[in-house]
Design an enzyme around this catalytic site. Structure first.
Site: not given
Ligand code: THU
Length: 139
Positions: A45, A47, A56, A58, A89, A92
């Protein structure tokens, strides 16, 4: 699916996870996808200070796969930063479904090594697709 390949996918996801840029949530995620031709693409991920722009793990892995000219996902691994599984999520799930079949396995891995297998259709029943055509083979 061969356990050796799953182990490779897990290692790849956990390696990418270490590079996650998650200073806002503190929640580092890793993902890896196995393609039809046996290649592995991983991602973490990423941010951003402008929170909604975060990506994310994925999405990073899938973007890397598509950039290299591959569009068929045979398996997915998602590595959690803690001892609970990190389910993908909603967005994704849809992104994975774009390049996978309903039966494609999604392996969820905890930081303590627990692994749980799900499928695309289990996590995203009745996935939205524009038609029954396989768009993976179109430009
Ligand atoms: N996140 C992912 O990278 N993949 C997921 O399937 C769920 C959430 C990340 C997004 C964000 O950077 C952090 O987790 C918290 O939500």
């Amino acid at each position: 699916m061969e356990s050796k390949i799953i182990t490779q996918l897990i290692n790849s996801a956990q390696k990418a996870q270490k590079n996650a840029h998650a200073p806002y949530s503190g929640f580092q995620v890793g993902a890896a996808v196995l393609t039809e031709d046996g290649n592995i693409f991983c991602g973490c991920n990423v941010e951003n200070a402008a929170y909604p722009l975060g990506q994310c793990a994925e999405a990073t892995a899938i973007g890397s796969m598509v950039s290299q000219g591959t569009r068929t996902i045979k398996a997915v691994v998602i590595a959690s930063p803690n001892d609970e599984l990190c389910f993908p999520c909603g967005g994704c799930r849809q992104k994975i479904a774009e390049f996978a079949d309903d039966a494609t396995p999604i392996y969820l891995v905890t930081s303590t090594g627990d692994v749980e297998k799900h499928t695309v259709s289990e996590l995203l029943p009745h996935a939205f697709r524009l038609s029954h055509d396989d768009t993976r083979h179109k430009v």
